[in-house]
Design a protein around this motif. Structure first.
Motif, PDB file in Angstrom:
ATOM      1  N   LYS A  17      -4.165  -5.864  -0.399  1.00 41.54           N
ATOM      2  CA  LYS A  17      -5.665  -5.776   0.458  1.00 41.54           C
ATOM      3  C   LYS A  17      -6.623  -5.128  -0.399  1.00 41.54           C
ATOM      4  O   LYS A  17      -7.897  -5.143   0.026  1.00 41.54           O
ATOM      5  CB  LYS A  17      -5.417  -5.324   1.671  1.00 41.54           C
ATOM      6  CG  LYS A  17      -4.412  -6.031   2.595  1.00 41.54           C
ATOM      7  CD  LYS A  17      -4.716  -5.384   3.991  1.00 41.54           C
ATOM      8  CE  LYS A  17      -3.569  -6.196   5.021  1.00 41.54           C
ATOM      9  NZ  LYS A  17      -3.317  -5.334   6.088  1.00 41.54           N
ATOM     10  N   GLY A  18      -6.372  -4.626  -1.744  1.00 38.33           N
ATOM     11  CA  GLY A  18      -7.261  -4.106  -2.459  1.00 38.33           C
ATOM     12  C   GLY A  18      -7.986  -2.767  -1.948  1.00 38.33           C
ATOM     13  O   GLY A  18      -8.886  -2.442  -2.096  1.00 38.33           O
ATOM     14  N   GLU A  19      -6.890  -2.094  -1.151  1.00 38.27           N
ATOM     15  CA  GLU A  19      -7.569  -0.856  -0.522  1.00 38.27           C
ATOM     16  C   GLU A  19      -7.086   0.280  -1.191  1.00 38.27           C
ATOM     17  O   GLU A  19      -7.129   1.512  -0.533  1.00 38.27           O
ATOM     18  CB  GLU A  19      -7.049  -0.929   1.019  1.00 38.27           C
ATOM     19  CG  GLU A  19      -7.482  -1.902   1.812  1.00 38.27           C
ATOM     20  CD  GLU A  19      -6.853  -2.060   3.313  1.00 38.27           C
ATOM     21  OE1 GLU A  19      -5.826  -1.434   3.544  1.00 38.27           O
ATOM     22  OE2 GLU A  19      -7.419  -2.808   4.114  1.00 38.27           O
ATOM     23  N   GLY A  20      -6.950   0.312  -2.583  1.00 40.92           N
ATOM     24  CA  GLY A  20      -6.621   1.522  -3.319  1.00 40.92           C
ATOM     25  C   GLY A  20      -6.740   1.336  -4.627  1.00 40.92           C
ATOM     26  O   GLY A  20      -6.841   0.249  -5.122  1.00 40.92           O
ATOM     27  N   TYR A  21      -6.241   2.257  -5.459  1.00 37.64           N
ATOM     28  CA  TYR A  21      -6.319   2.095  -6.788  1.00 37.64           C
ATOM     29  C   TYR A  21      -5.157   1.214  -7.436  1.00 37.64           C
ATOM     30  O   TYR A  21      -3.867   1.236  -6.571  1.00 37.64           O
ATOM     31  CB  TYR A  21      -6.045   3.565  -7.336  1.00 37.64           C
ATOM     32  CG  TYR A  21      -7.148   4.443  -7.093  1.00 37.64           C
ATOM     33  CD1 TYR A  21      -8.456   4.476  -8.084  1.00 37.64           C
ATOM     34  CD2 TYR A  21      -7.119   5.302  -6.254  1.00 37.64           C
ATOM     35  CE1 TYR A  21      -9.144   5.406  -7.566  1.00 37.64           C
ATOM     36  CE2 TYR A  21      -8.162   6.475  -5.939  1.00 37.64           C
ATOM     37  CZ  TYR A  21      -9.244   6.239  -6.698  1.00 37.64           C
ATOM     38  OH  TYR A  21     -10.273   7.033  -6.537  1.00 37.64           O
ATOM     39  N   ARG A  22      -5.436   0.671  -8.539  1.00 40.79           N
ATOM     40  CA  ARG A  22      -4.420  -0.183  -9.117  1.00 40.79           C
ATOM     41  C   ARG A  22      -3.618   0.697 -10.197  1.00 40.79           C
ATOM     42  O   ARG A  22      -4.502   1.785 -10.759  1.00 40.79           O
ATOM     43  CB  ARG A  22      -4.964  -1.192 -10.003  1.00 40.79           C
ATOM     44  CG  ARG A  22      -5.657  -2.293  -9.155  1.00 40.79           C
ATOM     45  CD  ARG A  22      -5.071  -2.939  -8.085  1.00 40.79           C
ATOM     46  NE  ARG A  22      -5.942  -4.085  -7.550  1.00 40.79           N
ATOM     47  CZ  ARG A  22      -6.835  -4.133  -6.702  1.00 40.79           C
ATOM     48  NH1 ARG A  22      -7.183  -2.872  -6.460  1.00 40.79           N
ATOM     49  NH2 ARG A  22      -7.388  -5.099  -6.268  1.00 40.79           N
ATOM     50  N   PRO A  23      -2.454   0.831 -10.280  1.00 42.37           N
ATOM     51  CA  PRO A  23      -1.787   1.727 -11.035  1.00 42.37           C
ATOM     52  C   PRO A  23      -2.068   1.983 -12.500  1.00 42.37           C
ATOM     53  O   PRO A  23      -2.416   2.932 -13.005  1.00 42.37           O
ATOM     54  CB  PRO A  23      -0.129   1.545 -10.939  1.00 42.37           C
ATOM     55  CG  PRO A  23      -0.138   0.686  -9.504  1.00 42.37           C
ATOM     56  CD  PRO A  23      -1.302   0.105  -9.327  1.00 42.37           C
ATOM     57  N   LYS A  24      -2.016   0.628 -13.150  1.00 36.69           N
ATOM     58  CA  LYS A  24      -2.565   0.686 -14.432  1.00 36.69           C
ATOM     59  C   LYS A  24      -3.769   1.168 -14.653  1.00 36.69           C
ATOM     60  O   LYS A  24      -4.108   1.988 -15.741  1.00 36.69           O
ATOM     61  CB  LYS A  24      -2.245  -0.582 -15.051  1.00 36.69           C
ATOM     62  CG  LYS A  24      -0.680  -0.867 -15.091  1.00 36.69           C
ATOM     63  CD  LYS A  24      -0.702  -2.488 -16.125  1.00 36.69           C
ATOM     64  CE  LYS A  24       0.830  -2.829 -15.629  1.00 36.69           C
ATOM     65  NZ  LYS A  24       0.947  -3.253 -14.649  1.00 36.69           N
ATOM     66  N   ALA A  25      -4.854   0.769 -14.020  1.00 37.64           N
ATOM     67  CA  ALA A  25      -6.296   1.274 -14.099  1.00 37.64           C
ATOM     68  C   ALA A  25      -6.384   2.613 -13.980  1.00 37.64           C
ATOM     69  O   ALA A  25      -7.296   3.417 -14.496  1.00 37.64           O
ATOM     70  CB  ALA A  25      -7.291   0.620 -13.229  1.00 37.64           C
ATOM     71  N   ARG A  45       0.888  -1.199   0.056  1.00 40.08           N
ATOM     72  CA  ARG A  45       0.215   0.012   0.026  1.00 40.08           C
ATOM     73  C   ARG A  45       0.836   1.372   0.100  1.00 40.08           C
ATOM     74  O   ARG A  45       2.137   1.259   0.593  1.00 40.08           O
ATOM     75  CB  ARG A  45      -0.681  -0.018   1.361  1.00 40.08           C
ATOM     76  CG  ARG A  45      -2.041   0.997   1.252  1.00 40.08           C
ATOM     77  CD  ARG A  45      -3.090   0.555   2.125  1.00 40.08           C
ATOM     78  NE  ARG A  45      -3.990   1.402   2.037  1.00 40.08           N
ATOM     79  CZ  ARG A  45      -4.714   2.215   3.099  1.00 40.08           C
ATOM     80  NH1 ARG A  45      -4.141   2.423   4.234  1.00 40.08           N
ATOM     81  NH2 ARG A  45      -5.729   3.273   2.631  1.00 40.08           N
ATOM     82  N   PHE A  46       0.215   2.285  -0.587  1.00 34.59           N
ATOM     83  CA  PHE A  46       1.089   3.671  -0.877  1.00 34.59           C
ATOM     84  C   PHE A  46      -0.056   4.551  -0.839  1.00 34.59           C
ATOM     85  O   PHE A  46      -1.060   4.359  -1.156  1.00 34.59           O
ATOM     86  CB  PHE A  46       1.824   3.655  -2.447  1.00 34.59           C
ATOM     87  CG  PHE A  46       3.061   2.811  -2.395  1.00 34.59           C
ATOM     88  CD1 PHE A  46       4.384   3.029  -2.140  1.00 34.59           C
ATOM     89  CD2 PHE A  46       2.654   1.428  -2.767  1.00 34.59           C
ATOM     90  CE1 PHE A  46       5.484   2.358  -2.368  1.00 34.59           C
ATOM     91  CE2 PHE A  46       3.750   0.410  -2.874  1.00 34.59           C
ATOM     92  CZ  PHE A  46       5.129   0.920  -2.750  1.00 34.59           C
ATOM     93  N   GLY A  65      -3.834  -5.943  -5.388  1.00 34.92           N
ATOM     94  CA  GLY A  65      -5.280  -6.730  -5.332  1.00 34.92           C
ATOM     95  C   GLY A  65      -4.635  -7.836  -4.508  1.00 34.92           C
ATOM     96  O   GLY A  65      -3.408  -8.263  -4.191  1.00 34.92           O
ATOM     97  N   GLU A  66      -5.603  -8.688  -3.757  1.00 38.60           N
ATOM     98  CA  GLU A  66      -5.105  -9.822  -2.975  1.00 38.60           C
ATOM     99  C   GLU A  66      -4.421 -10.954  -3.623  1.00 38.60           C
ATOM    100  O   GLU A  66      -3.540 -11.552  -3.086  1.00 38.60           O
ATOM    101  CB  GLU A  66      -6.519 -10.387  -2.310  1.00 38.60           C
ATOM    102  CG  GLU A  66      -7.082  -9.557  -1.331  1.00 38.60           C
ATOM    103  CD  GLU A  66      -8.208 -10.021  -0.704  1.00 38.60           C
ATOM    104  OE1 GLU A  66      -8.495 -11.268  -0.744  1.00 38.60           O
ATOM    105  OE2 GLU A  66      -9.123  -9.259   0.176  1.00 38.60           O
ATOM    106  N   GLU A  67      -4.834 -10.967  -5.046  1.00 42.03           N
ATOM    107  CA  GLU A  67      -3.817 -11.822  -5.705  1.00 42.03           C
ATOM    108  C   GLU A  67      -2.489 -11.555  -5.811  1.00 42.03           C
ATOM    109  O   GLU A  67      -1.660 -12.478  -6.300  1.00 42.03           O
ATOM    110  CB  GLU A  67      -4.516 -12.152  -7.101  1.00 42.03           C
ATOM    111  CG  GLU A  67      -4.431 -11.033  -8.016  1.00 42.03           C
ATOM    112  CD  GLU A  67      -5.648  -9.865  -7.724  1.00 42.03           C
ATOM    113  OE1 GLU A  67      -5.510  -9.012  -8.460  1.00 42.03           O
ATOM    114  OE2 GLU A  67      -6.210  -9.931  -6.789  1.00 42.03           O
ATOM    115  N   ASN A  68      -1.969 -10.231  -5.524  1.00 41.25           N
ATOM    116  CA  ASN A  68      -0.829 -10.047  -5.756  1.00 41.25           C
ATOM    117  C   ASN A  68      -0.079  -9.576  -4.500  1.00 41.25           C
ATOM    118  O   ASN A  68       0.654  -8.513  -4.493  1.00 41.25           O
ATOM    119  CB  ASN A  68      -0.648  -8.649  -6.898  1.00 41.25           C
ATOM    120  CG  ASN A  68      -0.990  -9.445  -8.160  1.00 41.25           C
ATOM    121  OD1 ASN A  68      -0.175 -10.300  -8.628  1.00 41.25           O
ATOM    122  ND2 ASN A  68      -1.848  -8.424  -9.014  1.00 41.25           N
ATOM    123  N   GLY A  69      -0.535  -9.977  -3.383  1.00 41.09           N
ATOM    124  CA  GLY A  69      -0.102  -9.542  -2.037  1.00 41.09           C
ATOM    125  C   GLY A  69      -0.562  -8.334  -1.306  1.00 41.09           C
ATOM    126  O   GLY A  69      -0.031  -7.973  -0.172  1.00 41.09           O
TER     127      GLY A  69
END
Length: 139
Positions: free
Chosen positions: A36-44, A14-15, A30-34
């Motif tokens: 918690k899905g608590e923020g934006y994904r950089p590419k999206a 998380r950042f 995301g959870e699949e990448n370690g």
């Protein structure tokens, strides 16, 4: 013109990132990448930046041209390459205008001006992706 963004690691994946507007946003895997899905994904977030850049242009032009538009949305579908480093190689940007009295010709002009002249994010995307733009009028 220099632009500064500061991004701080908050632990795990998380950042927190600040930008010149003074607003912060959180980035997380995301959870699949370690994460918690608590923020934006950089590419999206890049796609949101593209939609926001062009959307601001179009909204400004709608106001300047005094066009009658009830609402508009920008939907983006993008293809991510399979191999690392993964990047968007194809992007489809779909403008949807809603209203009872849409001036299709002038709305087409607002989109054209944005994507061909004003939106710097679009110009950046064109450097690495095939970008398709579609306009839909919904009365």
């Amino acid at each position: 013109m220099a632009v500064q963004v500061s991004t701080k690691w908050l632990g795990d994946m998380r950042f927190e990132s600040t930008n010149p507007s003074g607003h912060d946003l959180f980035i997380d895997a995301g959870e699949e990448n370690g994460g918690k899905g608590e923020g934006y994904r950089p590419k999206a977030l890049m796609l949101s930046g593209l939609a926001g850049c062009s959307g601001l242009d179009v909204a400004s032009l709608i106001k300047k041209m005094k066009l009658d538009v009830d609402d508009f949305t920008i939907d983006i579908d993008a293809n991510l390459t399979e191999e690392h480093p993964k990047y968007y190689d194809k992007v489809s940007m779909n403008f949807h205008f809603y209203g009872d009295n849409l001036n299709e010709k002038k709305l087409q002009k607002t989109v054209d001006l944005s994507i061909d002249k004003y939106c710097g994010v679009m110009e950046m995307f064109r450097r690495f992706a095939d970008v398709e733009v579609n306009i839909f009028f919904n009365e």
